[in-house]
Design a protein around this motif. Sequence first.
Motif, PDB file in Angstrom:
ATOM      1  N   ASP A  12       0.765  -1.202  -0.009  1.00 22.95           N
ATOM      2  CA  ASP A  12       0.034  -0.012  -0.089  1.00 22.95           C
ATOM      3  C   ASP A  12       0.895   1.336   0.215  1.00 22.95           C
ATOM      4  OD1 ASP A  12      -2.334  -1.713   0.128  1.00 22.95           O
ATOM      5  OD2 ASP A  12      -2.495  -1.426   2.113  1.00 22.95           O
ATOM      6  N   PHE A  13       1.913   1.193   0.945  1.00 21.52           N
ATOM      7  CA  PHE A  13       2.946   2.334   0.897  1.00 21.52           C
ATOM      8  C   PHE A  13       3.518   2.632  -0.409  1.00 21.52           C
ATOM      9  CE2 PHE A  13       7.368   3.738   1.524  1.00 21.52           C
ATOM     10  CZ  PHE A  13       7.047   4.762   2.137  1.00 21.52           C
ATOM     11  N   ILE A  14       3.863   1.577  -1.296  1.00 23.36           N
ATOM     12  CA  ILE A  14       4.690   1.734  -2.332  1.00 23.36           C
ATOM     13  C   ILE A  14       3.524   2.241  -3.510  1.00 23.36           C
ATOM     14  CG2 ILE A  14       5.696   0.461  -4.518  1.00 23.36           C
ATOM     15  CD1 ILE A  14       6.968  -1.095  -2.416  1.00 23.36           C
ATOM     16  N   ASP A  15       2.272   1.684  -3.459  1.00 22.37           N
ATOM     17  CA  ASP A  15       1.103   2.005  -4.477  1.00 22.37           C
ATOM     18  C   ASP A  15       0.923   3.643  -4.383  1.00 22.37           C
ATOM     19  OD1 ASP A  15       1.261  -0.392  -5.558  1.00 22.37           O
ATOM     20  OD2 ASP A  15      -0.511  -1.196  -4.434  1.00 22.37           O
ATOM     21  N   ALA A  16       1.011   3.992  -3.187  1.00 19.91           N
ATOM     22  CA  ALA A  16       0.642   5.272  -2.792  1.00 19.91           C
ATOM     23  C   ALA A  16       1.736   6.400  -3.355  1.00 19.91           C
ATOM     24  CB  ALA A  16       0.370   5.306  -1.627  1.00 19.91           C
ATOM     25  N   SER A  17       2.823   5.801  -3.493  1.00 21.26           N
ATOM     26  CA  SER A  17       4.205   6.390  -3.580  1.00 21.26           C
ATOM     27  C   SER A  17       4.966   6.242  -4.938  1.00 21.26           C
ATOM     28  CB  SER A  17       5.255   6.226  -2.492  1.00 21.26           C
ATOM     29  OG  SER A  17       4.624   6.451  -1.270  1.00 21.26           O
TER      30      SER A  17
END
Length: 435
Positions: A12-17
């Motif tokens: 989720d962190f990567i998908d938001a970034s």
Amino acid sequence: MSAKQQVQNLLDFIDASPSPWHVVSTIETQLAAQAQPWQRLDETAKWSLQPGGRYYVVRDDSSIVLFIQGQKPLAETGFRIIGAHTDSPGLRIKPNAASSMDSLLRLGVEIYGGPILATFTDRDLSLAGRIAYKNDQDQIASKLVKFDQALLRLPNLAIHMNRAVNEEGLKLQKQVELPLILSAAAEEQLPHAYFSSLLQQQSGIAASRILSWDLAVYDTQKGAFWGAESEFYANSQLDNLASCHAALQALLDDHCVDSTRVCALFDHEEIGSETSKGADGSFLPDVLQRIALASSTDSEDYVRALAKSFMISADMAHAYQPNFPNAYDADHKVIVNKGPVIKVNANHRYSTESVSAAMFADWCEQAGVPYQKYSHRCDLPCGSTIGPITSAKLGIRSIDVGNPMWAMHSIRESAGVLDHDYMIRAMKRFFDQAV
């Protein structure tokens, strides 16, 4: 939290970034949701710090240093630092990017770092980054921008026109074969005006006010678990957002803080770090010196604090891929889901030495975490990290570690579910060790 939940949070962190600028924004959003408040510090203002206080500093939107002020004097405890980087290799949009050729609008790109270019073909690509514009007060401002839809594509050449591709590999001429297809061009369309209108629609900023941009190409496919038991995961930017995420989770642990804990997450590692916000710049030394000044630590005690400090340089490691055994030193194969990797290089491409390696191994054992050791083949050039740069600049003991992963610098990388949890636990043990 289970290992799989930790990895879902990472995905989720990567998908938001999708860009380094979004990485810092995502971290700020996570800090705002914490029970204990975090204060953003301004580099142009004077700092007033309190023991136990939680602070962070951002430089140029894509590098961030977070720290928790220790309860004990710096000269007694030193700094405990974890360093990683927010950028990943890929493609960046050129200033005069839009052009028209044979009824197609294309965007020109420049290569950033060392991506595996062939992996960018036939993917659902889009754009993310920041734009710089003149606001209503006639001042220069910046704003994040992200296109969620698949906006761009780099179609492969059919095998009928590239018969040797399976024997010789896909080779892309960097200047003429990398422009990305954006749209079917109408005769009346001016390419630059069309692209500016897209930026206006996405940002809400009038095209006439947009002066420049930093835009990265990203893969719109979300992160996913894979494998018969979902024991692996895949996403873009695992190198090195997986390390950033692990360091952040370790820092956010709520244990009592005697020593000053620091997470330094730098942009520009993939291009050598020699920038104002890179690891070879002044960002981290500036922050550490100002922490010392704000806690009334004199210059001698600051040097004493550095002498007692330790830094973990966290960057991903090369996992053994059994289809390519000749790419590895047979005695130093590191395996996915078998624990963090201590990276060793006699020429100090990594900052590890015997004492720092023993210290990290001890923290892993205390945390119940397995660990591995990696050395590169002698007949292949070895990459490097922020570890040697930062350790030399500050004069502190350091180690280079990372989780094993496959396809480093591909647009779609893979790693092991267990390893991410292992790394977080080892980092927590590092922060929590008795002074």
